[in-house]
Design a protein around this motif. Structure first.
Motif, mmCIF file in Angstrom:
data_model
loop_
_atom_site.group_PDB
_atom_site.id
_atom_site.type_symbol
_atom_site.label_atom_id
_atom_site.label_comp_id
_atom_site.label_asym_id
_atom_site.label_seq_id
_atom_site.Cartn_x
_atom_site.Cartn_y
_atom_site.Cartn_z
ATOM 1 N N LEU A 390 84.146 59.550 33.480
ATOM 2 C CA LEU A 390 82.764 59.997 33.243
ATOM 3 C C LEU A 390 82.090 59.175 32.153
ATOM 4 O O LEU A 390 80.898 58.846 32.256
ATOM 5 C CB LEU A 390 82.756 61.486 32.885
ATOM 6 N N ALA A 393 81.261 55.752 33.599
ATOM 7 C CA ALA A 393 80.167 55.921 34.558
ATOM 8 C C ALA A 393 78.823 56.055 33.847
ATOM 9 O O ALA A 393 77.836 55.396 34.217
ATOM 10 C CB ALA A 393 80.434 57.148 35.433
ATOM 11 N N CYS A 394 78.775 56.893 32.829
ATOM 12 C CA CYS A 394 77.506 57.129 32.110
ATOM 13 C C CYS A 394 77.044 55.883 31.348
ATOM 14 O O CYS A 394 75.869 55.519 31.379
ATOM 15 C CB CYS A 394 77.665 58.296 31.134
ATOM 16 N N LEU A 397 75.401 53.024 33.515
ATOM 17 C CA LEU A 397 74.228 53.294 34.360
ATOM 18 C C LEU A 397 73.126 52.259 34.172
ATOM 19 O O LEU A 397 72.452 51.880 35.124
ATOM 20 C CB LEU A 397 73.689 54.701 34.059
ATOM 21 N N ASN A 398 72.959 51.803 32.950
ATOM 22 C CA ASN A 398 71.926 50.792 32.663
ATOM 23 C C ASN A 398 72.620 49.484 32.300
ATOM 24 O O ASN A 398 73.065 49.297 31.172
ATOM 25 C CB ASN A 398 71.034 51.258 31.518
ATOM 26 N N SER A 408 81.549 50.579 27.519
ATOM 27 C CA SER A 408 82.245 50.947 28.757
ATOM 28 C C SER A 408 83.479 50.066 28.958
ATOM 29 O O SER A 408 84.500 50.523 29.474
ATOM 30 C CB SER A 408 81.304 50.844 29.963
ATOM 31 N N MET A 473 75.984 51.306 44.104
ATOM 32 C CA MET A 473 76.225 52.474 43.249
ATOM 33 C C MET A 473 76.619 52.064 41.831
ATOM 34 O O MET A 473 76.457 52.851 40.895
ATOM 35 C CB MET A 473 77.325 53.346 43.859
ATOM 36 N N SER A 475 78.361 51.719 38.455
ATOM 37 C CA SER A 475 79.307 52.598 37.754
ATOM 38 C C SER A 475 79.250 54.046 38.241
ATOM 39 O O SER A 475 80.131 54.839 37.899
ATOM 40 C CB SER A 475 79.037 52.558 36.248
ATOM 41 N N LYS A 476 78.240 54.383 39.045
ATOM 42 C CA LYS A 476 78.158 55.763 39.571
ATOM 43 C C LYS A 476 79.384 56.104 40.408
ATOM 44 O O LYS A 476 79.700 57.283 40.606
ATOM 45 C CB LYS A 476 76.896 55.930 40.425
ATOM 46 N N PHE A 479 81.800 58.546 38.887
ATOM 47 C CA PHE A 479 81.548 59.990 38.904
ATOM 48 C C PHE A 479 82.426 60.653 39.969
ATOM 49 O O PHE A 479 82.890 61.791 39.793
ATOM 50 C CB PHE A 479 80.071 60.281 39.194
#
Length: 548
Positions: A390, A393-394, A397-398, A408, A473, A475-476, A479
Motif C-alpha cells: 500500500l 502504491a500510494c 501514484l504521481n 517508494s 495502472m 503503481s496502482k 493496491f
C-alpha cells in the motif's frame, strides 16, 4: 590402507550389532528409546545441535548448496533478456537497436516456469520410488547437457530447449532437496535448515547479478554466455557431493530396508548409540503415522479428510508468495529506480543491494522462525507485505513527484528484507513440517505447482496492467496485492498451525487428535509427557548405577 580397511570392518561389525539389537526390540522398547531421544532433542539449542550432530549439519549444507543452482538459473532466465548482445544475436532490429519478439520473451519466462512445475511433480512421484539421493543425482546430471544447449545455442529455438529442460531439472531439485533436508535435520536445526533453502534461492540471484554486471559489456557472445559458466561449476560440485550423499533414512525405513537405513544413519550421526536412538525415533514416527493415516502416498491422499487440513496448511503457505506482489516488486523495481533519476549502473547496483537485503532477511529468519514461531511469523510477514504494498502504491501514484518515487524505491528495498525474513522461507518450513512423511514431497510439489502457476499468470498479465500503452495502472497494481495480502491474514489465522519445536510425531498426534489449529502452540502432547517420563527414568537408572 590396512588401517582404513580395519576401520571399515569395525564399523560394519558395529552396524551389524546395532541391526541385530533394533530388530530384536519389541515395539514398546523402540517406543521407549524414541521417547528418550525426543526429550534430548527438545533440550538442544541450535549451536548444541550443530556440535552434537556435525555430520548431519554437513549434509544439510550440501543440500542447501545444491539449491543455489535453482536460485541462480531462475534469475538468469530474466537477466539474459536485458543483455544487449543477447537481443542482437536472438532478436530483430528495431529503431536502431535490437528487440526479442514478445512471444519468445513470454516463452522463455513462462515456459521455464511451466517446466519447473512439471519437474516438481515428476520429482515428487519418482522420489518415492527411486529415493531422494538418486532423483537429485538424475536432475543434476540432466542439468549439465541442458546448460550446454543454452551455452552453444545460436538460434532462439535451441536456447529455449536448453532453458526448458534445465527448468524441469530445477523443479525436481527444489521439491526433492526440500524434502530431503526436512528428513535428515535434527529437531533443533530443522527450521533453520529448511529456511536456508530460501537463502540458496537468494544467493543464486545475487551471484547472477554480480556476474552479469561484470560480464555484460564483453565483446561477442561471451557477454551472456559468461553467466552460464557458474552453473557448470555449481552442478559439478553438487554431483561430486551427491555421490557420497546418504540416502534419506525416512525413505529407506518406509521401504523396510533396515540395514541400509542404519548405514545411512551412520553417515548422518556419530556413534552406534545415537544411530540406534535415531532409528527408534524414525521407526516409531513412521509406524504410528501409518497406523493413523494409512500407508498411501498417492496424490489423492492429499485431499482425503484425514490429510486435508495438513495439505491446506502446506499449500497455503506457498500461495501467499505470488499473491503478495513479489512478481511485481522483483520485475519492476528497476523501472522505479530509473523514474527516481538513477542511472542504469546505479539502478543495477541498487538491485544488487536489494538482493543483499534478501539474504540478510533470510539469515534473520533463522532466529525469528523459532522465536516468534511459524504461525506468528507468517502472520507478521503477511501484515508487512500488505502495508508495504500500500505504501509503494500510494507513493508511486504521481510519477512526477521524484521524492515520493524515491521513497517508494526505499520501501521496495524494505520489501525484499521483510519478505525473505518471513513468508519466503516460512513457506518451505511449513510445507516441510506439516505433511505426513509419505505425503511430504507431494505437498511441496502441489504448493510449488500452484505458486509457479500463479507466478506464470502474473508474468503474462502484469505487462498489460502496468504498461503505459495498455491499462497504464502503474503503481496502482500494488493496491491489488495489498488487498490480497490483507485477506490472506484470515487464511493463516484459521488454517495455519504452530509447529515450531515440534517433532514429526507430535505434529502427527495433534492432527490425529483433531486439536484446533489455534491451540497447537500451547498443547501438551502425550508424546511429550511420555518422553519426559522415560527420560527421567533412564536418568534415574544412570544416577543409581553411578552411586553403586
Amino acid at each position: 590402507m590396512s588401517s582404513i580397511t580395519s576401520k571399515q570392518t569395525a564399523e560394519e561389525k558395529e552396524l551389524q550389532s546395532v541391526a541385530k539389537t533394533v530388530t530384536a526390540y519389541e515395539f514398546s522398547e523402540l517406543e521407549k528409546l524414541a521417547r528418550a531421544q525426543q526429550e534430548v532433542e527438545h533440550g538442544l539449542s541450535k549451536w548444541e545441535a550443530i556440535k552434537t550432530y556435525p555430520k548431519a549439519f554437513f549434509w544439510i549444507c550440501a543440500g542447501i548448496f545444491i539449491a543455489i543452482l535453482v536460485g541462480y538459473e531462475s534469475q538468469a532466465g530474466g537477466i539474459v533478456l536485458s543483455i544487449p548482445r543477447f537481443r542482437e544475436d536472438f532478436g530483430n532490429a528495431y529503431q536502431g537497436g535490437y528487440v526479442l519478439p514478445a512471444d519468445w520473451q513470454s516463452a522463455i519466462t513462462g515456459g521455464a516456469t511451466g517446466a519447473l512445475v512439471v519437474g516438481s511433480f515428476f520429482g515428487s512421484f519418482t522420489t518415492d520410488k527411486w529415493g531422494r539421493k538418486w532423483v537429485i543425482m538424475f536432475a543434476l546430471l540432466l542439468s549439465i547437457p541442458s546448460v550446454i544447449l543454452e551455452f552453444v545455442a545460436t538460434t532462439i529455438e535451441v536456447f529455449f530447449a536448453g532453458k526448458f529442460i534445465n527448468a524441469f531439472c530445477l523443479g525436481i531439485l527444489l521439491t526433492v532437496v526440500t524434502a530431503y533436508i526436512a528428513e535428515i535435520s535434527p529437531l533443533a536445526l530443522r527450521g533453520v535448515a529448511i529456511a536456508s533453502i530460501n537463502l540458496a534461492l537468494c544467493v543464486g540471484p545475487f551471484l547472477c547479478y554480480i556476474i552479469t554486471y561484470k560480464t555484460q559489456n564483453k565483446v561477442g557472445r561471451m557477454a551472456y554466455r559468461s553467466m552460464m559458466i557458474p552453473q557448470f561449476i555449481i552442478a559439478g560440485i553438487s554431483i561430486v557431493w551427491c555421490l557420497f550423499l546418504p540416502e534419506s533414512p525416512y525413505y529407506l525405513l518406509t521401504k523396510d530396508k533396515t540395514e541400509k537405513t542404519l548405514k545411512s544413519l551412520n553417515k548422518i550421526y556419530k556413534g552406534s548409540d545415537l544411530v540406534e536412538a535415531q532409528y527408534a525415533l524414525m521407526k516409531v514416527t513412521i509406524q504410528e503415522a501409518q497406523l493413523a493415516n494409512g500407508e498411501g502416498s498417492s496424490l489423492q491422499e492429499l485431499f482425503y479428510k484425514r490429510n486435508f487440513k495438513r495439505t491446506l496448511a502446506g499449500v497455503c503457505s506457498f500461495l501467499i508468495q505470488p499473491l503478495s506482489g513479489v512478481a511485481f516488486i522483483s520485475g519492476y523495481s528497476t523501472y522505479y529506480y530509473q523514474l527516481a533519476g538513477f542511472t542504469d549502473d546505479r539502478s543495477f547496483q541498487l538491485s544488487c543491494g536489494a538482493q543483499g537485503l534478501s539474504i540478510f532477511g533470510t539469515i534473520t529468519s533463522w532466529f525469528t522462525l523459532d522465536f516468534f514461531g511459524r504461525r506468528s511469523l507468517m502472520i507478521i510477514g503477511t501484515t508487512c507485505m500488505a502495508v508495504l504494498n500500500l505504501l509503494v502504491a500510494c507513493l508511486g501514484l504521481n510519477i512526477n513527484n521524484i521524492p515520493a518515487v524515491t521513497a517508494s524505491c526505499a520501501f521496495m528495498a524494505m520489501y525484499n528484507f521483510f519478505y525473505n525474513a518471513s513468508i519466503g522461507p516460512g513457506a518451505y518450513v511449513v510445507s516441510g513440517e506439516v505433511p505426513t512423511n509419505n505425503l511430504r514431497s507431494k505437498t511441496i510439489a502441489t504448493g510449488s505447482f500452484l505458486n509457479n502457476g500463479i507466478q506464470c499468470m502474473w508474468s503474462f498479465v502484469l505487462p498489460y496492467m502496468f504498461n503505459p500503452d495498455q491499462a497504464n495502472m502503474g503503481s496502482k497494481v500494488l493496491f491489488i496485492f495489498g488487498g490480497l495480502s490483507a485477506l490472506y491474514l484470515l487464511v493463516f489465522f484459521f488454517y495455519l498451525p504452530e509447529t515450531a519445536g515440534r517433532s514429526f510425531e507430535e505434529i502427527d498426534e495433534m492432527f490425529n487428535d483433531k486439536i484446533p489449529i489455534r491451540k497447537f502452540k500451547g498443547h501438551k502432547c502425550r508424546v511429550q509427557i511420555e518422553a519426559a517420563q522415560v527420560f527421567n527414568e533412564v536418568k534415574g537408572e544412570i544416577n543409581h548405577i553411578e552411586r553403586v
